[in-house]
Scaffold this motif. Structure first.
Motif, PDB file in Angstrom:
ATOM      1  N   ASP A 101     -11.765  24.235 -14.311  1.00 29.71           N
ATOM      2  CA  ASP A 101     -10.961  23.914 -13.126  1.00 29.71           C
ATOM      3  C   ASP A 101     -11.344  22.571 -12.508  1.00 29.71           C
ATOM      4  OD1 ASP A 101      -9.417  26.201 -13.289  1.00 29.71           O
ATOM      5  OD2 ASP A 101     -10.855  27.400 -12.139  1.00 29.71           O
ATOM      6  N   VAL A 102     -12.641  22.311 -12.429  1.00 34.15           N
ATOM      7  CA  VAL A 102     -13.093  21.042 -11.837  1.00 34.15           C
ATOM      8  C   VAL A 102     -12.693  19.873 -12.736  1.00 34.15           C
ATOM      9  CG1 VAL A 102     -15.137  19.690 -11.213  1.00 34.15           C
ATOM     10  CG2 VAL A 102     -14.975  22.100 -10.539  1.00 34.15           C
ATOM     11  N   ALA A 103     -12.867  20.042 -14.046  1.00 31.91           N
ATOM     12  CA  ALA A 103     -12.517  18.958 -14.973  1.00 31.91           C
ATOM     13  C   ALA A 103     -11.009  18.687 -14.928  1.00 31.91           C
ATOM     14  CB  ALA A 103     -12.955  19.319 -16.395  1.00 31.91           C
ATOM     15  N   LEU A 104     -10.206  19.735 -14.837  1.00 36.21           N
ATOM     16  CA  LEU A 104      -8.751  19.556 -14.752  1.00 36.21           C
ATOM     17  C   LEU A 104      -8.384  18.805 -13.472  1.00 36.21           C
ATOM     18  CD1 LEU A 104      -5.757  20.008 -15.409  1.00 36.21           C
ATOM     19  CD2 LEU A 104      -5.959  22.322 -14.466  1.00 36.21           C
ATOM     20  N   LYS A 105      -8.990  19.213 -12.358  1.00 35.76           N
ATOM     21  CA  LYS A 105      -8.682  18.573 -11.079  1.00 35.76           C
ATOM     22  C   LYS A 105      -9.035  17.077 -11.153  1.00 35.76           C
ATOM     23  CE  LYS A 105      -9.034  19.564  -6.147  1.00 35.76           C
ATOM     24  NZ  LYS A 105     -10.051  18.575  -5.668  1.00 35.76           N
ATOM     25  N   GLN A 106     -10.180  16.792 -11.760  1.00 32.44           N
ATOM     26  CA  GLN A 106     -10.613  15.399 -11.899  1.00 32.44           C
ATOM     27  C   GLN A 106      -9.625  14.612 -12.767  1.00 32.44           C
ATOM     28  OE1 GLN A 106     -14.911  14.982 -12.644  1.00 32.44           O
ATOM     29  NE2 GLN A 106     -14.366  13.606 -14.296  1.00 32.44           N
ATOM     30  N   ALA A 107      -9.156  15.240 -13.854  1.00 32.14           N
ATOM     31  CA  ALA A 107      -8.174  14.585 -14.726  1.00 32.14           C
ATOM     32  C   ALA A 107      -6.894  14.301 -13.957  1.00 32.14           C
ATOM     33  CB  ALA A 107      -7.897  15.467 -15.954  1.00 32.14           C
ATOM     34  N   GLN A 108      -6.515  15.235 -13.083  1.00 31.63           N
ATOM     35  CA  GLN A 108      -5.298  15.026 -12.288  1.00 31.63           C
ATOM     36  C   GLN A 108      -5.487  13.871 -11.310  1.00 31.63           C
ATOM     37  OE1 GLN A 108      -5.031  19.163 -11.075  1.00 31.63           O
ATOM     38  NE2 GLN A 108      -3.069  19.402 -12.176  1.00 31.63           N
ATOM     39  N   GLU A 109      -6.673  13.813 -10.663  1.00 31.24           N
ATOM     40  CA  GLU A 109      -6.930  12.735  -9.703  1.00 31.24           C
ATOM     41  C   GLU A 109      -6.922  11.366 -10.383  1.00 31.24           C
ATOM     42  OE1 GLU A 109      -9.580  15.549  -6.725  1.00 31.24           O
ATOM     43  OE2 GLU A 109     -10.582  14.018  -7.951  1.00 31.24           O
ATOM     44  N   LEU A 110      -7.379  11.317 -11.628  1.00 33.12           N
ATOM     45  CA  LEU A 110      -7.443  10.037 -12.348  1.00 33.12           C
ATOM     46  C   LEU A 110      -6.129   9.700 -13.056  1.00 33.12           C
ATOM     47  CD1 LEU A 110     -11.021  10.411 -13.854  1.00 33.12           C
ATOM     48  CD2 LEU A 110     -10.297   8.738 -12.134  1.00 33.12           C
ATOM     49  N   GLY A 111      -5.155  10.592 -12.948  1.00 33.24           N
ATOM     50  CA  GLY A 111      -3.865  10.314 -13.585  1.00 33.24           C
ATOM     51  C   GLY A 111      -3.814  10.684 -15.059  1.00 33.24           C
ATOM     52  N   TYR A 112      -4.869  11.318 -15.596  1.00 29.41           N
ATOM     53  CA  TYR A 112      -4.846  11.749 -17.003  1.00 29.41           C
ATOM     54  C   TYR A 112      -4.039  13.039 -17.183  1.00 29.41           C
ATOM     55  CZ  TYR A 112      -8.590   8.430 -18.109  1.00 29.41           C
ATOM     56  OH  TYR A 112      -9.344   7.305 -18.300  1.00 29.41           O
ATOM     57  N   ALA A 113      -3.955  13.844 -16.100  1.00 34.04           N
ATOM     58  CA  ALA A 113      -3.204  15.099 -16.193  1.00 34.04           C
ATOM     59  C   ALA A 113      -2.110  15.103 -15.127  1.00 34.04           C
ATOM     60  CB  ALA A 113      -4.133  16.297 -16.005  1.00 34.04           C
ATOM     61  N   GLU A 114      -1.000  15.757 -15.425  1.00 34.87           N
ATOM     62  CA  GLU A 114       0.096  15.819 -14.469  1.00 34.87           C
ATOM     63  C   GLU A 114      -0.158  16.925 -13.446  1.00 34.87           C
ATOM     64  OE1 GLU A 114       3.808  14.927 -15.744  1.00 34.87           O
ATOM     65  OE2 GLU A 114       3.200  14.133 -17.684  1.00 34.87           O
ATOM     66  N   ALA A 115       0.627  16.892 -12.350  1.00 29.20           N
ATOM     67  CA  ALA A 115       0.509  17.916 -11.309  1.00 29.20           C
ATOM     68  C   ALA A 115       0.717  19.295 -11.938  1.00 29.20           C
ATOM     69  CB  ALA A 115       1.536  17.658 -10.209  1.00 29.20           C
ATOM     70  N   ASP A 116       1.745  19.428 -12.796  1.00 31.35           N
ATOM     71  CA  ASP A 116       1.898  20.639 -13.595  1.00 31.35           C
ATOM     72  C   ASP A 116       1.383  20.325 -14.996  1.00 31.35           C
ATOM     73  OD1 ASP A 116       2.536  22.727 -15.190  1.00 31.35           O
ATOM     74  OD2 ASP A 116       4.694  22.721 -14.766  1.00 31.35           O
ATOM     75  N   PRO A 117       0.161  20.738 -15.312  1.00 28.32           N
ATOM     76  CA  PRO A 117      -0.458  20.303 -16.575  1.00 28.32           C
ATOM     77  C   PRO A 117      -0.092  21.165 -17.780  1.00 28.32           C
ATOM     78  CG  PRO A 117      -2.035  21.605 -15.337  1.00 28.32           C
ATOM     79  CD  PRO A 117      -0.753  21.600 -14.516  1.00 28.32           C
ATOM     80  N   THR A 118       0.839  22.093 -17.600  1.00 21.82           N
ATOM     81  CA  THR A 118       1.101  23.101 -18.639  1.00 21.82           C
ATOM     82  C   THR A 118       1.315  22.504 -20.031  1.00 21.82           C
ATOM     83  OG1 THR A 118       2.188  24.377 -16.914  1.00 21.82           O
ATOM     84  CG2 THR A 118       2.485  25.141 -19.184  1.00 21.82           C
ATOM     85  N   ALA A 119       2.196  21.502 -20.142  1.00 19.83           N
ATOM     86  CA  ALA A 119       2.551  20.966 -21.462  1.00 19.83           C
ATOM     87  C   ALA A 119       1.321  20.459 -22.198  1.00 19.83           C
ATOM     88  CB  ALA A 119       3.579  19.846 -21.322  1.00 19.83           C
TER      89      ALA A 119
END
Lengths: 428, 428
Positions: free
Chosen positions: B179-197
């Motif tokens: 969860d923390v790594a995903l949130k960090q990826a989202q903050e850095l623009g590596y992951a989208e708000a909806d990361p499902t795909a």
């Protein structure tokens, strides 16, 4: 468009390990290759000097001929795997003049006579493909001249000689001396009885000239490539590298700077976390930096009959597709006119390892020599010694000519007992 | 051959980061591109839905149009960078019907409707290129369908999704939870708000379908790709992997066996010394095993506006060369007819981590479950625990269906308190 059912006739020049693998694969994979090309590939024959010699099961006497010119004249595609300059050059020119396309693995010939061959192919509107000439099985020529055709390549750092990578890797991983590692490479068949072409960097230099020509869209001749081999690398160098988290690799380097293009082959210190540092044994890898793509790496087997045959057959399929369906691959791109810089103008970093007098004031005297030539020192490490102290200095990037003058100054300095090794640092 | 001075007119569909980078590079590198193509590349226009919106300095209002059909009708090459299925599919079909060649980065469209598009391009005798659809800047489509056209690819193991590699790499190198790594990826623009795909593997599955189709010369549909994501991977899994010198990577896998072709996406344990284990951050890399070439690896940036634009421009140069000088790239190769195997038939190795009762006879009861399903155990490791003991078992390769039945049996066994994780092992 010609009739798709008409076979494409393939002539093979050279009965060596690559040639016999190509013949084997042509026969075993006939239906696959025909489906991919859109026409069957038919072996017209294999040129050998002596047709009476036994060439193994894949080269029966029925396919052999000693009349190279007649073989070439009857072929749609000529695959040149003889190596060396002559008669390979003359036969390729004959093939092109007769309207055949050519696939070659001959790096020495391309580095020495590439422009003559490219121009002949262009004039005759036939293909000249040479994926196998650089880094064996690794797709590199096609990615550089086609995939990256919309980008600007700024730098290539390549491990393109498996023999020297094997030797340096054994020295690094098992602590062997150069001589022992070379002997082992010879026993395993990775190095030839006369290893000069590999260990002195000549083989890598030919590949560097070809890669630089492709990458920078201009002709780079073998004479333009500065070349240093690995025969002076000692076990002590390897240990000193490890202590600073670096490994020693023989690199083929091609750089484009605002001043021009620089191409060189020499051993270099590479940081342990660089992708090239993890290339072990006789493997090859080429790291490419491009303005838009960023860093790319291509890794695989750089030599050997079967891997090289894979690259030859890939070219053969492309060239035969053009024969069967029309079209032609990219011609030589040499519109650019950057200056080719001498090694003295290259910007590099040095790591200088020396034995110095063990007395106060020595570091200051040594630093003064660097300052005189305008070379900045980044890191200094002192190592205790017996009669002399050890001193290892890493510089900031500076023109090679200033670094050389610095090393000359060090050799003349009273404070320095001996300059023990000078290695360039790359890949940072 | 058409007049080499006649410009090749380029229509761009989609004003996103890749589109605006392509427009910038077309303008800044005009003379270079013209020299490489043999004709100038001229921007016919950029399709956007809303022409009044400010699109930044590289997309001035003068190049924008909201009439996609008119733009496509006047172009020699159409570059589709809109993403999604419609209207991209219809516009590409319009472009092909009008005689334009097409360059696209649209993996979802190719995975879902590739055959329809390939057939249309073939019928109209135009090019359809898509290097940017798989692994961004990394040359992969051209090497697989051209350089390796004379070889038999047996296996592809790819890290083809940067978001998930970033998340797993942060979990591995910095001990973060998912969860923390995903949130960090989202903050850095590596992951989208909806990361499902990304995190559920759908993006990687589309790329796996495209790569498998190219590698095995037959059509592999998105529905043929078994897909598991990384959202169930825990910090505990990562630690257990490290203890056995392995790392967890989300892999796109395409294999050809005597039984058929198997294509799947799932997290897997990879040995730390495998070239793929050293792929960090959001980088992509694809490891290819071929019969003659052996192991090859291609490494680089798999996403981002500028790197993806590099791949698009490489295709654009190839396609425009054909426009200017005649010829055509390879058509879809789909002559092969291997069975596409369901995941149950795939041969894999499992690592099963479980909590077991802390009493004699447990290991024998667990081993009995494996034996019942004919699955061989290679390594057993016991880990002391509090209420329960930990048991980690690695199996020999076995059909997935037998492994699944084994895990079901373990879940029902009195000796097993909980099956905590099941990960496949790849890359050995």
């Amino acid at each position: 468009m010609s009739d798709p059912a008409k076979p494409v006739r393939i002539a093979i020049l050279g009965p060596g390990t690559v040639g016999s693998e190509v013949v084997r694969l042509l026969s075993e994979q006939g239906p696959d290759l025909a489906a991919r090309v859109g026409a069957p590939l038919e072996l017209a024959g294999v040129y050998v000097r002596d047709t009476s010699k036994d060439r193994g099961p894949h080269l029966p006497a029925t396919v052999l001929t000693s009349d190279a010119s007649a073989l070439v004249a009857g072929a749609d595609v000529v695959v040149e795997l003889m190596g060396g300059i002559e008669p390979a050059r003359t036969l390729i020119l004959e093939a092109i003049a007769g309207g055949a396309s050519v696939v070659t693995a001959n790096k020495a010939l391309l580095a020495a006579h590439g422009p003559e061959l490219y121009e002949a192919a262009d004039a005759a509107n036939v293909d000249l493909y040479f994926e196998a000439a650089v880094a064996g099985a690794i797709p590199l020529v096609r990615p550089v001249r086609e995939s990256l055709a919309g980008d600007h390549i700024t730098r290539i750092l390549g491990i393109v000689n498996g023999t020297t990578n094997y030797i340096l890797d054994e020295m690094t991983r098992r602590g062997l001396s150069y001589d022992v590692a070379l002997k082992q490479a010879q026993e395993l068949g990775y190095a030839e009885a006369d290893p000069t072409a590999d260990v002195e960097g000549h083989d890598a230099a030919a590949k560097a000239a070809i890669l630089a020509s492709l990458a920078f869209h201009q002709r780079v001749a073998l004479e333009d490539v500065y070349c240093e081999g690995i025969s002076a690398i000692t076990a002590e160098d390897v240990i000193a590298a490890r202590e600073t988290d670096q490994v020693i690799k023989l690199l083929a380097i091609a750089e484009r700077t605002p001043e021009g293009v620089a191409v060189r082959v020499h051993p270099a210190l590479v940081p342990s976390d660089h992708p090239l540092a993890g290339v072990h044994g006789a493997f090859n890898a080429v790291f490419i930096e491009a303005e838009s793509a960023g860093g790319l790496m291509f890794y695989g087997q750089g030599a050997g009959g079967t891997p090289t045959a894979s690259a030859v057959l890939g070219d053969l399929v492309s060239v035969a597709r053009h024969r069967a369906n029309g079209g032609k691959g990219p011609r030589e791109s040499h519109y650019a006119v950057h200056d080719v810089l001498p090694i003295e103008a290259a910007l590099t970093r040095y790591c200088v390892r020396m034995a110095v007098e063990d007395r106060p004031g020595v570091l200051s005297a040594v630093a003064e020599v660097f300052a005189q030539h305008g070379v900045g020192i980044e890191i200094v490490r002192q190592v205790p010694g017996q009669t002399h102290a050890g001193l290892i200095l890493s510089t900031y990037a500076a023109p090679e000519r200033d670094l050389r003058a610095t090393v000359e100054g060090l050799r003349r300095s009273d404070a320095v007992a001996a300059v023990k090794s000078v290695l360039r640092i790359e890949g940072e």
